[in-house]
Design an enzyme around this catalytic site. Structure first.
Site, PDB file in Angstrom:
ATOM      1  N   GLU A 119       0.849  -1.196   0.000  1.00 50.93           N
ATOM      2  CA  GLU A 119       0.000   0.000   0.000  1.00 50.93           C
ATOM      3  C   GLU A 119       0.880   1.239   0.000  1.00 50.93           C
ATOM      4  OE1 GLU A 119      -4.059  -0.502   2.151  1.00 50.93           O
ATOM      5  OE2 GLU A 119      -2.628  -1.590   3.369  1.00 50.93           O
ATOM      6  N   HIS A 234      -9.208   9.212   3.038  1.00 50.54           N
ATOM      7  CA  HIS A 234      -8.758   8.154   2.137  1.00 50.54           C
ATOM      8  C   HIS A 234      -8.912   8.662   0.705  1.00 50.54           C
ATOM      9  CE1 HIS A 234      -8.217   4.286   0.228  1.00 50.54           C
ATOM     10  NE2 HIS A 234      -7.916   3.756   1.393  1.00 50.54           N
ATOM     11  N   ARG A 280      -0.809   8.633   1.907  1.00 49.42           N
ATOM     12  CA  ARG A 280      -2.226   8.879   1.645  1.00 49.42           C
ATOM     13  C   ARG A 280      -2.610  10.353   1.578  1.00 49.42           C
ATOM     14  NH1 ARG A 280      -5.574   4.759   5.187  1.00 49.42           N
ATOM     15  NH2 ARG A 280      -4.794   3.233   3.709  1.00 49.42           N
ATOM     16  N   HIS A 341     -11.718   9.302   6.678  1.00 46.83           N
ATOM     17  CA  HIS A 341     -11.446   7.873   6.903  1.00 46.83           C
ATOM     18  C   HIS A 341     -10.957   7.551   8.309  1.00 46.83           C
ATOM     19  CE1 HIS A 341     -10.351   3.811   5.764  1.00 46.83           C
ATOM     20  NE2 HIS A 341      -9.067   4.005   6.005  1.00 46.83           N
ATOM     21  N   ARG A 376      -1.277   8.678   9.188  1.00 47.87           N
ATOM     22  CA  ARG A 376      -1.032   7.248   9.424  1.00 47.87           C
ATOM     23  C   ARG A 376      -0.546   6.525   8.170  1.00 47.87           C
ATOM     24  NH1 ARG A 376      -4.570   2.605   8.883  1.00 47.87           N
ATOM     25  NH2 ARG A 376      -6.170   4.050   8.183  1.00 47.87           N
TER      26      ARG A 376
HETATM   27  P1  FAD Z   1     -13.888  -0.038  15.724  1.00 45.84           P
HETATM   28  O1  FAD Z   1     -13.547  -1.261  15.016  1.00 45.84           O
HETATM   29  O2  FAD Z   1     -14.506   1.061  14.943  1.00 45.84           O
HETATM   30  O3  FAD Z   1     -14.878  -0.416  16.899  1.00 45.84           O
HETATM   31  C1  FAD Z   1     -15.456   0.587  17.697  1.00 45.84           C
HETATM   32  C2  FAD Z   1     -16.470  -0.060  18.606  1.00 45.84           C
HETATM   33  O4  FAD Z   1     -16.901   0.917  19.562  1.00 45.84           O
HETATM   34  C3  FAD Z   1     -17.730  -0.512  17.904  1.00 45.84           C
HETATM   35  O5  FAD Z   1     -18.148  -1.725  18.481  1.00 45.84           O
HETATM   36  C4  FAD Z   1     -18.736   0.584  18.210  1.00 45.84           C
HETATM   37  O6  FAD Z   1     -20.077   0.135  18.198  1.00 45.84           O
HETATM   38  C5  FAD Z   1     -18.315   0.926  19.620  1.00 45.84           C
HETATM   39  N1  FAD Z   1     -18.738   2.240  20.094  1.00 45.84           N
HETATM   40  C6  FAD Z   1     -18.515   3.464  19.561  1.00 45.84           C
HETATM   41  N2  FAD Z   1     -19.057   4.420  20.346  1.00 45.84           N
HETATM   42  C7  FAD Z   1     -19.639   3.776  21.388  1.00 45.84           C
HETATM   43  C8  FAD Z   1     -20.379   4.216  22.509  1.00 45.84           C
HETATM   44  N3  FAD Z   1     -20.630   5.502  22.735  1.00 45.84           N
HETATM   45  N4  FAD Z   1     -20.862   3.276  23.365  1.00 45.84           N
HETATM   46  C9  FAD Z   1     -20.641   1.944  23.151  1.00 45.84           C
HETATM   47  N5  FAD Z   1     -19.926   1.489  22.104  1.00 45.84           N
HETATM   48  C10 FAD Z   1     -19.435   2.399  21.236  1.00 45.84           C
HETATM   49  N6  FAD Z   1      -6.883  -0.124   9.038  1.00 45.84           N
HETATM   50  C11 FAD Z   1      -5.897  -0.982   8.746  1.00 45.84           C
HETATM   51  O7  FAD Z   1      -4.907  -1.071   9.475  1.00 45.84           O
HETATM   52  N7  FAD Z   1      -6.000  -1.779   7.636  1.00 45.84           N
HETATM   53  C12 FAD Z   1      -7.065  -1.736   6.812  1.00 45.84           C
HETATM   54  O8  FAD Z   1      -7.132  -2.488   5.838  1.00 45.84           O
HETATM   55  C13 FAD Z   1      -8.105  -0.822   7.090  1.00 45.84           C
HETATM   56  N8  FAD Z   1      -9.189  -0.719   6.276  1.00 45.84           N
HETATM   57  C14 FAD Z   1     -10.221   0.086   6.655  1.00 45.84           C
HETATM   58  C15 FAD Z   1     -11.382   0.106   5.870  1.00 45.84           C
HETATM   59  C16 FAD Z   1     -12.471   0.861   6.279  1.00 45.84           C
HETATM   60  C17 FAD Z   1     -13.728   0.867   5.444  1.00 45.84           C
HETATM   61  C18 FAD Z   1     -12.391   1.624   7.467  1.00 45.84           C
HETATM   62  C19 FAD Z   1     -13.562   2.442   7.921  1.00 45.84           C
HETATM   63  C20 FAD Z   1     -11.237   1.631   8.219  1.00 45.84           C
HETATM   64  C21 FAD Z   1     -10.150   0.866   7.817  1.00 45.84           C
HETATM   65  N9  FAD Z   1      -8.979   0.830   8.580  1.00 45.84           N
HETATM   66  C22 FAD Z   1      -7.984  -0.034   8.253  1.00 45.84           C
HETATM   67  C23 FAD Z   1      -8.922   1.501   9.864  1.00 45.84           C
HETATM   68  C24 FAD Z   1      -9.236   0.464  10.948  1.00 45.84           C
HETATM   69  O9  FAD Z   1     -10.233  -0.397  10.473  1.00 45.84           O
HETATM   70  C25 FAD Z   1      -9.730   1.119  12.220  1.00 45.84           C
HETATM   71  O10 FAD Z   1      -8.873   2.147  12.608  1.00 45.84           O
HETATM   72  C26 FAD Z   1      -9.782   0.071  13.336  1.00 45.84           C
HETATM   73  O11 FAD Z   1     -10.549  -1.019  12.916  1.00 45.84           O
HETATM   74  C27 FAD Z   1     -10.358   0.678  14.590  1.00 45.84           C
HETATM   75  O12 FAD Z   1     -10.608  -0.372  15.492  1.00 45.84           O
HETATM   76  P2  FAD Z   1     -11.238  -0.046  16.899  1.00 45.84           P
HETATM   77  O13 FAD Z   1     -11.414  -1.337  17.580  1.00 45.84           O
HETATM   78  O14 FAD Z   1     -10.474   1.023  17.539  1.00 45.84           O
HETATM   79  O15 FAD Z   1     -12.655   0.596  16.517  1.00 45.84           O
HETATM   80  C1  SIN Z   2      -7.360   0.371   2.612  1.00 50.46           C
HETATM   81  O1  SIN Z   2      -7.533  -0.836   2.461  1.00 50.46           O
HETATM   82  O2  SIN Z   2      -7.090   1.148   1.693  1.00 50.46           O
HETATM   83  C2  SIN Z   2      -7.464   0.934   3.984  1.00 50.46           C
HETATM   84  C3  SIN Z   2      -6.225   0.622   4.689  1.00 50.46           C
HETATM   85  C4  SIN Z   2      -6.081   1.479   5.892  1.00 50.46           C
HETATM   86  O3  SIN Z   2      -6.914   2.329   6.184  1.00 50.46           O
HETATM   87  O4  SIN Z   2      -5.052   1.297   6.550  1.00 50.46           O
END
Ligand code: FAD
Ligand code: SIN
Length: 511
Positions: A119, A234, A280, A341, A376
Site C-alpha cells: 500500500e 482516504h 495517503r 477515513h 497514518r
Molecule cells: P472499531 O472497530 O470502529 O470499533 C469501535 C467499537 O466501539 C464498535 O463496536 C462501536 O459500536 C463501539 N462504540 C462506539 N461508540 C460507542 C459508545 N458511545 N458506546 C458503546 N460502544 C461504542 N486499518 C488498517 O490497518 N487496515 C485496513 O485495511 C483498514 N481498512 C479500513 C477500511 C475501512 C472501510 C475503514 C472504515 C477503516 C479501515 N482501517 C484499516 C482503519 C481500521 O479499520 C480502524 O482504525 C480500526 O478497525 C479501529 O478499530 P477499533 O477497535 O479502535 O474501533
Molecule cells: C485500505 O484498504 O485502503 C485501507 C487501509 C487502511 O486504512 O489502513
C-alpha cells in the site's frame, strides 16, 4: 437525575467498543475476570469488520523493522513518537502469530507462506490480508473466541454516554443507554475502545457507530486529547452520484491500479516520485487539486490491465461493490474521490492504554499513542489495535483484582424509566455538513473560526444536565476539539493542510 438511576451489578472490566481493539483486550484478560463488552450497534458493525487492505507487519526476510519504522516516520511527517513507533511495530510478527492462532484465514501462497500485498508509503510488500475482506475475517474469528468465554458478556445496542468518576478523579464505570433506558454500569476498570469519528463528516468510509463519542467522554473525564487536527482522508472512496458509497482499498494501487483524469491522463507522477503509492495525504490532496482544477466530481481508478479472474480472487469485495453500482472493475476505470477515513489523534495513551486517569484505559483508533504522527501509514491501524489490546489485557491482569465471588454480570433489564426520545437530526446533519465543508481536507483559518463559533453556539444551547442531550453533546464536543486543534495549528503538516499558511503552501505536496 443520575443519583436515582439503577446500578447494574458491578463488573471487573467494562470495555466500551467491540471492534478489534476491544475484542483483543477482552481475549487478553484473565478468564477469572468478569468482562462486559459494549457495542453501540450490532456487534458486526464496526470499522474493524469493514477493513479491507490488511495488517502491516515485517514478515519477509528482505524486509526489516528499521524499514517499517522509517516508512511510518516518513508518512507521519516527522510528528510520530519514535519510541511508540518502534515498540508497536516490533510486536507486529507476534500480533500476527496471535491472530493466526485464533484461526484468522489470511491469504497464503500455495506453500503456506502468507501472501503480502503493498500500500501507499510502504517501501515494500508487508501487508498481510484476507483477500480484500481482512477486517471481517479477523473480527469474526475473534468474536467467535469471545463467545466461548463464560465470564465475557457482549451487549449489543448499548451506547455509553458519559464516564462515571469518583471524587478522587478515578473512573468508576459508565452511564449507558440500552433499549431506550439509562443505567449506570459500575466497573473496577473501564477500557475506552470506541473507534473513530468519521460520522462527524457527511462523506466517510466509517460505520454509523464511529461518531467520536469516546474522545468527548474521555476528555470530560480528565484525559488529555492530542493530534485531533490530523484527520486522514482516504484517496479512493467509490463515488456515485456525488456520494461516497464505500472504500476502494489502497491495495488496488499497490497491485498496479493507476489514477487518471477522464481523458485517460495520469497525474500522480507530477506530484510525487512515488506516484500512486505516495503517502495517503499526498494522494488525497492531489486528487482534490485535480478535481478542482478540472471541475470534476471525481477522478478515475484504473486496474483494467489485470484479468477478471485475478481481480475476483484478490479483490472480491471491491469487485462486488462495483458490480452493485453497475460497474465492472475488469473493463472500466471506476469513479473515486477522497473521503474522511481515520483519526490519527485522540485520547493520549501509552501503548498499554494507560491514560493518566485512574481506572480508565484507551486503546485502538480512539487512542493516540503517537504511532501515526500527522498521517497514518496504511494498515498500521489494525496492527495498533492488536498490540494495544494485548498490552492493555496484560497490564489489567495485574492491576484489576479478581473478585470471583461477586455475582456474574447480567444483561441489562427493567431499569430506569424510558429515556425520552430527542430528535437531534437537523443539528447532526448540519454539523456533518459544516465539518465536511469547513474542517475538511484543506482548511482555512477564517472557515475554522466560523465553524468553531457555530459549534460553540450549538453546545451552548444544550441543556446542562440532561442525559437526553449527551449523544449530541458527545459529537459536538469532539467536533469542537477537532476544529479548535485545526485552528490552533496555523501551518500545514501531514494530513492537516492549511491553504492559508503561506510558508507551508508549497509543502502541501513535498515530503
Ligand atoms: P472499531 O472497530 O470502529 O470499533 C469501535 C467499537 O466501539 C464498535 O463496536 C462501536 O459500536 C463501539 N462504540 C462506539 N461508540 C460507542 C459508545 N458511545 N458506546 C458503546 N460502544 C461504542 N486499518 C488498517 O490497518 N487496515 C485496513 O485495511 C483498514 N481498512 C479500513 C477500511 C475501512 C472501510 C475503514 C472504515 C477503516 C479501515 N482501517 C484499516 C482503519 C481500521 O479499520 C480502524 O482504525 C480500526 O478497525 C479501529 O478499530 P477499533 O477497535 O479502535 O474501533
Ligand atoms: C485500505 O484498504 O485502503 C485501507 C487501509 C487502511 O486504512 O489502513
Amino acid at each position: 437525575m443520575q443519583a436515582s438511576l439503577p446500578d447494574l451489578p458491578p463488573t471487573d472490566v467494562l470495555i466500551i467498543g467491540a471492534g478489534l481493539a476491544g475484542l483483543t483486550a477482552a481475549l487478553s484478560l484473565p478468564t477469572t475476570l468478569r468482562v462486559v463488552l459494549l457495542s453501540k450497534g450490532p456487534l458486526s458493525e464496526c470499522a474493524s469488520a469493514w477493513a479491507q487492505g490488511g495488517i502491516a507487519a515485517v514478515l519477509d526476510a528482505d524486509d526489516s523493522l528499521d524499514a517499517h519504522v522509517q516508512d511510518t516516520l516518513n508518512a507521519g511527517a516527522g510528528h510520530c513518537r519514535p519510541e511508540a513507533v518502534r515498540t508497536i511495530l516490533a510486536q507486529a510478527p507476534d500480533a500476527m502469530d496471535w491472530l493466526c492462532a485464533h484461526g484468522v484465514p489470511f491469504t497464503r501462497h500455495a506453500d503456506g507462506r502468507l501472501h503480502l500485498t503493498r500500500e501507499g508509503g510502504h517501501g515494500q510488500r508487508r501487508i498481510a490480508h484476507a483477500a480484500d475482506r481482512t477486517g471481517s475475517a479477523v473480527h469474526s474469528a475473534l468474536l467467535q473466541a469471545c463467545r466461548q468465554r463464560p465470564q465475557l458478556t457482549p451487549v449489543e445496542n448499548a451506547t455509553a454516554l458519559e464516564l462515571l468518576t469518583a471524587a478522587d478523579g478515578r473512573c468508576t464505570g459508565a452511564l449507558v443507554q440500552h433499549a431506550g433506558r439509562l443505567l449506570r454500569w459500575p466497573a473496577q476498570h473501564t477500557v475506552m475502545a470506541s473507534g473513530g469519528l468519521g460520522q462527524l463528516y457527511s462523506h466517510t468510509t466509517n460505520p454509523e457507530g464511529s461518531s467520536g463519542d469516546g474522545v468527548a467522554m474521555a476528555w470530560r473525564a480528565g484525559c488529555v486529547v492530542e493530534d485531533l487536527e490530523f484527520l486522514q482522508f482516504h484517496p479512493t472512496a467509490l463515488h456515485i452520484n456525488g456520494r461516497s458509497v464505500g472504500l476502494v482499498t489502497e491495495a488496488l494501487r499497490g497491485e498496479g491500479a493507476l489514477l487518471r483524469l477522464p481523458n485517460g491522463q495520469r497525474f500522480m507522477p507530477a506530484y510525487d516520485e512515488r506516484a500512486e503509492l505516495a503517502p495517503r495525504d499526498i494522494v488525497a490532496r492531489a486528487i482534490a487539486t485535480e478535481m478542482a482544477r478540472h471541475g470534476l466530481g471525481h477522478v478515475l481508478l484504473d486496474i483494467t490491465h489485470r484479468p477478471r479472474a485475478w481481480l475476483e480472487e484478490h479483490f472480491p469485495g471491491v469487485s462486488a461493490l462495483c458490480a452493485a453500482h453497475g460497474l465492472d472493475l475488469a473493463t472500466q476505470a471506476i469513479p473515486v474521490a477522497p473521503c474522511m477515513h481515520y483519526a490519527c489523534g485522540g485520547v493520549r495513551a501509552e501503548v498499554d492504554g494507560s491514560t493518566g486517569v485512574m481506572g480508565l484505559s484507551a486503546i485502538g483508533e480512539v487512542a493516540c499513542t503517537g504511532l501515526h504522527g500527522a498521517n497514518r501509514l496504511a494498515s498500521n491501524s489494525l496492527l495498533e489495535c492488536v498490540v494495544m489490546g494485548r498490552a492493555a489485557g496484560a497490564c489489567l491482569a495485574d492491576a484489576v483484582p479478581s473478585k470471583s465471588l461477586m455475582p456474574a454480570p447480567s444483561a441489562p433489564s427493567a431499569l430506569s424509566e424510558p429515556l425520552p426520545a430527542q430528535d437531534h437530526g437537523a443539528t447532526l446533519a448540519a454539523l456533518r455538513q459544516l465539518m465536511q465543508n469547513q474542517v475538511g481536507l484543506v482548511r482555512q483559518g477564517h472557515n475554522l473560526e466560523q465553524a468553531l463559533a457555530q459549534i460553540g453556539s450549538w453546545r451552548a444551547a444544550l441543556p446542562d444536565h440532561s442525559p437526553c442531550a449527551l449523544p449530541l453533546r458527545n459529537r459536538l464536543d469532539t467536533a469542537w476539539l477537532i476544529t479548535n486543534a485545526a485552528l490552533r495549528r496555523g501551518t500545514s503538516l501531514g494530513a492537516h493542510a492549511r491553504s492559508d499558511a503561506p510558508l507551508n503552501a508549497q509543502s502541501l505536496f513535498a515530503r
